[in-house]
Scaffold this motif. Sequence first.
Motif, PDB file in Angstrom:
ATOM      1  N   VAL A  10      33.280 -16.451 -73.786  1.00 19.43           N
ATOM      2  CA  VAL A  10      33.652 -15.498 -74.839  1.00 19.43           C
ATOM      3  C   VAL A  10      33.712 -14.081 -74.268  1.00 19.43           C
ATOM      4  CG1 VAL A  10      32.879 -14.453 -77.004  1.00 19.43           C
ATOM      5  CG2 VAL A  10      32.808 -16.936 -76.725  1.00 19.43           C
ATOM      6  N   ALA A  11      32.752 -13.719 -73.429  1.00 19.84           N
ATOM      7  CA  ALA A  11      32.746 -12.389 -72.823  1.00 19.84           C
ATOM      8  C   ALA A  11      33.999 -12.179 -71.983  1.00 19.84           C
ATOM      9  CB  ALA A  11      31.493 -12.200 -71.967  1.00 19.84           C
ATOM     10  N   SER A  12      34.390 -13.194 -71.238  1.00 19.59           N
ATOM     11  CA  SER A  12      35.600 -13.107 -70.427  1.00 19.59           C
ATOM     12  C   SER A  12      36.843 -12.942 -71.311  1.00 19.59           C
ATOM     13  CB  SER A  12      35.721 -14.361 -69.564  1.00 19.59           C
ATOM     14  OG  SER A  12      36.948 -14.379 -68.889  1.00 19.59           O
ATOM     15  N   GLN A  13      36.873 -13.702 -72.386  1.00 19.34           N
ATOM     16  CA  GLN A  13      38.015 -13.602 -73.299  1.00 19.34           C
ATOM     17  C   GLN A  13      38.064 -12.224 -73.955  1.00 19.34           C
ATOM     18  OE1 GLN A  13      36.898 -17.095 -75.582  1.00 19.34           O
ATOM     19  NE2 GLN A  13      38.713 -18.186 -74.860  1.00 19.34           N
ATOM     20  N   LEU A  14      36.908 -11.684 -74.335  1.00 20.49           N
ATOM     21  CA  LEU A  14      36.869 -10.360 -74.957  1.00 20.49           C
ATOM     22  C   LEU A  14      37.359  -9.285 -73.997  1.00 20.49           C
ATOM     23  CD1 LEU A  14      33.457 -10.519 -76.868  1.00 20.49           C
ATOM     24  CD2 LEU A  14      35.758 -10.594 -77.850  1.00 20.49           C
ATOM     25  N   ASN A  15      37.032  -9.423 -72.718  1.00 17.48           N
ATOM     26  CA  ASN A  15      37.465  -8.439 -71.728  1.00 17.48           C
ATOM     27  C   ASN A  15      38.971  -8.398 -71.569  1.00 17.48           C
ATOM     28  OD1 ASN A  15      34.897  -7.508 -71.110  1.00 17.48           O
ATOM     29  ND2 ASN A  15      34.572  -9.075 -69.551  1.00 17.48           N
ATOM     30  N   ASN A  16      39.645  -9.486 -71.912  1.00 20.73           N
ATOM     31  CA  ASN A  16      41.095  -9.550 -71.753  1.00 20.73           C
ATOM     32  C   ASN A  16      41.879  -9.177 -73.018  1.00 20.73           C
ATOM     33  OD1 ASN A  16      40.884 -10.416 -69.065  1.00 20.73           O
ATOM     34  ND2 ASN A  16      40.593 -12.528 -69.717  1.00 20.73           N
ATOM     35  N   LEU A  17      41.178  -8.870 -74.102  1.00 19.36           N
ATOM     36  CA  LEU A  17      41.863  -8.564 -75.353  1.00 19.36           C
ATOM     37  C   LEU A  17      42.319  -7.115 -75.417  1.00 19.36           C
ATOM     38  CD1 LEU A  17      39.672 -10.355 -78.065  1.00 19.36           C
ATOM     39  CD2 LEU A  17      41.910 -11.046 -77.212  1.00 19.36           C
ATOM     40  N   PRO A  19      42.866  -3.570 -77.462  1.00 18.84           N
ATOM     41  CA  PRO A  19      41.965  -2.892 -78.411  1.00 18.84           C
ATOM     42  C   PRO A  19      42.187  -3.339 -79.862  1.00 18.84           C
ATOM     43  CG  PRO A  19      42.826  -1.313 -76.834  1.00 18.84           C
ATOM     44  CD  PRO A  19      43.561  -2.602 -76.602  1.00 18.84           C
ATOM     45  N   GLU A  20      43.438  -3.594 -80.226  1.00 13.02           N
ATOM     46  CA  GLU A  20      43.739  -4.014 -81.595  1.00 13.02           C
ATOM     47  C   GLU A  20      43.122  -5.383 -81.896  1.00 13.02           C
ATOM     48  OE1 GLU A  20      46.237  -3.143 -79.401  1.00 13.02           O
ATOM     49  OE2 GLU A  20      46.473  -1.085 -80.133  1.00 13.02           O
ATOM     50  N   ARG A  21      43.283  -6.293 -80.965  1.00 17.22           N
ATOM     51  CA  ARG A  21      42.723  -7.645 -81.162  1.00 17.22           C
ATOM     52  C   ARG A  21      41.194  -7.621 -81.081  1.00 17.22           C
ATOM     53  NH1 ARG A  21      46.441 -12.589 -80.304  1.00 17.22           N
ATOM     54  NH2 ARG A  21      48.343 -11.632 -81.038  1.00 17.22           N
ATOM     55  N   LEU A  22      40.664  -6.761 -80.252  1.00 16.54           N
ATOM     56  CA  LEU A  22      39.218  -6.619 -80.148  1.00 16.54           C
ATOM     57  C   LEU A  22      38.639  -6.124 -81.477  1.00 16.54           C
ATOM     58  CD1 LEU A  22      36.888  -6.967 -78.167  1.00 16.54           C
ATOM     59  CD2 LEU A  22      37.223  -4.596 -77.465  1.00 16.54           C
ATOM     60  N   ALA A  23      39.358  -5.230 -82.135  1.00 16.47           N
ATOM     61  CA  ALA A  23      38.928  -4.746 -83.456  1.00 16.47           C
ATOM     62  C   ALA A  23      38.932  -5.890 -84.466  1.00 16.47           C
ATOM     63  CB  ALA A  23      39.830  -3.607 -83.925  1.00 16.47           C
ATOM     64  N   LEU A  24      39.933  -6.767 -84.383  1.00 18.97           N
ATOM     65  CA  LEU A  24      39.988  -7.924 -85.274  1.00 18.97           C
ATOM     66  C   LEU A  24      38.797  -8.853 -85.046  1.00 18.97           C
ATOM     67  CD1 LEU A  24      43.776  -8.899 -85.204  1.00 18.97           C
ATOM     68  CD2 LEU A  24      42.481  -7.974 -87.132  1.00 18.97           C
TER      69      LEU A  24
END
Length: 86
Positions: A10-17, A19-24
């Motif tokens: 999950v941490a790896s996936q979050l690093n690749n998102l 900013p808009e998707r990270l906010a979601l």
Amino acid sequence: MNTTQLRQKVASQLNNLSPERLALVSEFLDSLEAAEPTQASSLRKLPPLKREKTAKNLLKFAGTWQGDDLEECLNSVQETRSETQL
């Protein structure tokens, strides 16, 4: 996959998102936290529900049907109900 591996994924996936998707994702996690069930100990402190012995007591909640789909609703109930298994 164990918890540690899942957290790393999950941490790896979050690093690749973006900013808009990270906010979601953040909003989604907020909604999950808000939906957490209350602890059982706090539920034990609630007083028991008082239940009446007859259906007559439910009449105060009865009203009149509003709308023109009563027949459709009754048909739906009859078509989808299952037999009681005792």
